[in-house]
Scaffold this motif. Structure first.
Motif, PDB file in Angstrom:
ATOM      1  N   GLN A  30      -1.726 -68.296  89.232  1.00  0.00           N
ATOM      2  CA  GLN A  30      -2.305 -68.963  88.755  1.00  0.00           C
ATOM      3  C   GLN A  30      -1.678 -69.123  87.485  1.00  0.00           C
ATOM      4  O   GLN A  30      -2.039 -68.129  86.306  1.00  0.00           O
ATOM      5  N   ILE A  31      -1.787 -70.500  86.657  1.00  0.00           N
ATOM      6  CA  ILE A  31      -1.293 -70.532  85.327  1.00  0.00           C
ATOM      7  C   ILE A  31      -1.879 -71.308  84.481  1.00  0.00           C
ATOM      8  O   ILE A  31      -2.476 -72.602  84.506  1.00  0.00           O
ATOM      9  N   ARG A  76      -8.968 -73.599  79.530  1.00  0.00           N
ATOM     10  CA  ARG A  76     -10.065 -74.008  80.926  1.00  0.00           C
ATOM     11  C   ARG A  76     -10.734 -72.393  80.995  1.00  0.00           C
ATOM     12  O   ARG A  76     -11.887 -72.630  81.350  1.00  0.00           O
ATOM     13  N   LEU A  77      -9.875 -71.503  80.593  1.00  0.00           N
ATOM     14  CA  LEU A  77     -10.590 -70.888  81.197  1.00  0.00           C
ATOM     15  C   LEU A  77     -11.714 -70.365  80.391  1.00  0.00           C
ATOM     16  O   LEU A  77     -12.680 -69.468  81.527  1.00  0.00           O
ATOM     17  N   ALA A  78     -12.359 -70.915  79.474  1.00  0.00           N
ATOM     18  CA  ALA A  78     -13.240 -70.805  78.617  1.00  0.00           C
ATOM     19  C   ALA A  78     -13.942 -72.141  79.619  1.00  0.00           C
ATOM     20  O   ALA A  78     -15.867 -70.687  78.943  1.00  0.00           O
ATOM     21  N   THR A  79     -13.744 -72.743  79.476  1.00  0.00           N
ATOM     22  CA  THR A  79     -15.124 -73.576  80.160  1.00  0.00           C
ATOM     23  C   THR A  79     -15.223 -73.297  81.330  1.00  0.00           C
ATOM     24  O   THR A  79     -16.311 -73.683  82.164  1.00  0.00           O
ATOM     25  N   ASP A 107      -4.900 -63.298  90.389  1.00  0.00           N
ATOM     26  CA  ASP A 107      -3.780 -62.885  89.838  1.00  0.00           C
ATOM     27  C   ASP A 107      -3.923 -64.234  88.716  1.00  0.00           C
ATOM     28  O   ASP A 107      -3.059 -65.090  88.823  1.00  0.00           O
ATOM     29  N   LEU A 108      -4.102 -63.702  87.273  1.00  0.00           N
ATOM     30  CA  LEU A 108      -3.820 -65.170  86.403  1.00  0.00           C
ATOM     31  C   LEU A 108      -3.531 -64.939  84.943  1.00  0.00           C
ATOM     32  O   LEU A 108      -3.479 -63.926  84.527  1.00  0.00           O
ATOM     33  N   VAL A 109      -2.428 -66.006  84.407  1.00  0.00           N
ATOM     34  CA  VAL A 109      -1.511 -65.773  83.746  1.00  0.00           C
ATOM     35  C   VAL A 109      -3.104 -67.070  82.527  1.00  0.00           C
ATOM     36  O   VAL A 109      -2.366 -68.767  83.131  1.00  0.00           O
ATOM     37  N   VAL A 110      -2.632 -66.975  81.718  1.00  0.00           N
ATOM     38  CA  VAL A 110      -3.803 -67.133  80.098  1.00  0.00           C
ATOM     39  C   VAL A 110      -2.931 -67.798  79.417  1.00  0.00           C
ATOM     40  O   VAL A 110      -2.243 -66.150  79.150  1.00  0.00           O
ATOM     41  N   MET A 111      -2.249 -68.778  78.844  1.00  0.00           N
ATOM     42  CA  MET A 111      -1.460 -69.130  77.621  1.00  0.00           C
ATOM     43  C   MET A 111      -2.075 -69.965  76.693  1.00  0.00           C
ATOM     44  O   MET A 111      -3.587 -70.597  77.062  1.00  0.00           O
ATOM     45  N   GLN A 171      -9.315 -66.611  72.456  1.00  0.00           N
ATOM     46  CA  GLN A 171      -9.009 -65.430  72.854  1.00  0.00           C
ATOM     47  C   GLN A 171     -10.466 -65.214  74.153  1.00  0.00           C
ATOM     48  O   GLN A 171     -11.490 -64.308  73.735  1.00  0.00           O
ATOM     49  N   SER A 172     -10.382 -65.964  75.101  1.00  0.00           N
ATOM     50  CA  SER A 172     -11.175 -66.243  75.989  1.00  0.00           C
ATOM     51  C   SER A 172     -12.045 -64.600  76.913  1.00  0.00           C
ATOM     52  O   SER A 172     -12.701 -64.527  77.874  1.00  0.00           O
TER      53      SER A 172
END
Length: 261
Positions: free
Chosen positions: A164-165, A170-173, A182-186, A191-192
């Motif tokens: 998932q991208i 969104r990762l932080a909240t 497996d998570l791609v973060v943009m 810097q969550s």
């Protein structure tokens, strides 16, 4: 009918430019550039090199000022929609003034135009207003996500499992999405990744450029190092573009995780 190319030019390496993109650059009469007012001379220079190598000698450049926006708003969606509307007005004015009938224009988009880029949505908004008409074509590019995985020599997904991208916001909240190993973060200025446990991280900044930085390992061991290096690089260059892959150490399907390098 006027035509516009939305051309993905890759994550930063001049060799990321595809043959299809090079041919489209060679057909364009006008190139539209929106100045962000930031210290990004290296990004501007890469565009210049591409135009010198592939564009017509007679090509023209039309520049506009990218509207400012609040980077930490209370209403994120509303702020982005307002910014896109103001950006579309600037873009429409550039097209109206500089692209003549039967001519071809082009936007050079970092990475791939279909991944976290607003150009397509802005052109659709302009067309929906009906004040000007044109056709447009999207030329895919090598995204920072593909470049990141290649640089670290890891696949984005594991056998039979989703990848998932998402964004740092969104990762932080919302935390790590359910059912994803497996998570791609943009777009993670906050810097969550520092709050993630039991995962490996594959991080990269300025991918494909001479300033490229790569770090990887267990999050708990390298998070501090990544934050330090990131802050130093941003201070040095005045800007930073980075992304990362988070990989659960104990995947839900039981397959062994790829070793961090």
């Amino acid at each position: 009918m006027r035509k516009i190319y939305v051309i993905g030019i890759g994550a930063g390496d001049p060799d990321h430019l595809t043959l299809q993109a090079a041919k489209a650059i060679g057909r364009a009469d006008v190139f539209f550039l929106l100045d962000k007012g930031e210290a990004k001379e290296s990004m501007i220079e890469l565009r210049r090199r591409m135009l010198k190598a592939y564009a017509r000698p007679s090509r023209r450049i039309a520049e506009g000022r990218d509207p400012d926006r609040d980077r930490k708003p209370d209403d994120y969606v509303g702020t982005v929609e307002d910014w896109r509307s103001r950006r579309s007005a600037v873009t429409e004015a550039l097209i109206t003034e500089h692209l003549l009938d039967e001519e071809t224009g082009a936007f050079l988009v970092w990475g791939d135009p279909t991944l976290y880029d607003s150009t397509i949505a802005i052109l659709d908004e302009i067309l929906a207003r009906g004040t000007i008409t044109f056709s447009y074509e999207v030329i895919p590019g090598i995204s920072s996500v593909s470049s990141l995985a290649a640089k670290h020599r890891v696949p984005l997904n594991r056998v039979g499992r989703p990848v998932q991208i998402t964004t740092g916001r969104r990762l932080a909240t919302e935390g790590w999405p359910d059912g994803v190993d497996d998570l791609v973060v943009m777009l993670d200025a906050g810097q969550s990744f520092g709050d993630v446990a039991d995962a490996d991280i594959y991080w990269g900044a300025y991918l494909g450029t001479a300033d490229e930085i790569l770090r990887s390992g267990p999050v708990e061991e390298v998070a501090g190092e990544i934050k330090r290096v990131r802050a130093e690089a941003r201070d040095q260059h005045g800007w930073i573009m980075d992304t990362y892959l988070l990989r659960r150490r104990d995947p839900l399907d039981g397959s062994p995780p790829a070793a961090a390098s």
